[in-house]
Design an enzyme around this catalytic site. Sequence first.
Site, PDB file in Angstrom:
ATOM      1  CD  GLU A   1      -0.246  -1.910  -5.259  1.00  0.00           C
ATOM      2  OE1 GLU A   1       0.697  -1.371  -5.897  1.00  0.00           O
ATOM      3  OE2 GLU A   1      -0.237  -2.098  -4.040  1.00  0.00           O
TER       4      GLU A   1
ATOM      5  CB  CYS B   1      -0.915   0.010   1.219  1.00  0.00           C
ATOM      6  SG  CYS B   1      -1.999   1.451   1.321  1.00  0.00           S
TER       7      CYS B   1
END
Length: 220
Positions: free
Chosen positions: A105, A2
Amino acid sequence: MCGRMAITLPHDAMAQVFDAAPANDLPNTPDYNVCPTQAVHVVTAGEGQRRLRPMRWGFVPHWYDKLSGGPLLINARSETIADKPAFRAAVRERRCLIVASGFYEWHRVPGAVPQPWYVTRSDGSPMAMAGIWQDWSKAEAPLATCAVVTCGANAAMAPIHDRLPVILSPGDWPLWLGEAGHGAAPLMRAVADVALTFTKVSTQVNSNRAVGEDLIAPVE
């Protein structure tokens, strides 16, 4: 993994969802491009009251003599967190929820510009990511710092990336925060059933200077 997130909820809404007393110095919302080293919204428990607090996203081990005294630790792998000297005390004693509306992402293909995707809970609720935290005492004042706990990707995430934040459901928050006793370790693998929505977004978010709601708008 993340490496970037967005937070769109107002402070009072976050405080209500997590039944937490909000601090007076929370980061401004909405913010569609929250980057490492910036302040994020974190829920901690203690003394009978949850708190919604700002923390630096980037865990700083106590032996760093400056913030840049080693690698930038924005994530902690669930598989090794209990053994890593930087994290093992925090995962036992200082767990938290890192609050976001969603995270970004990047799908990487050799020879191509990385393609960003914005990932949210399919039910539209805030994303409570498992986190760890600690104060770094070598600043002028103690600095609260945190990292997101990650695990292997579930089936939905795997085509984009092989890692995923540990996303906790409301029923698991008390155990992760230490309010419901011991036994939180299995939660670091409990993400297979979390329904996620993946939105292909513009590569403008590849810049950490990009701002605005357009960052989460879908593109073809």
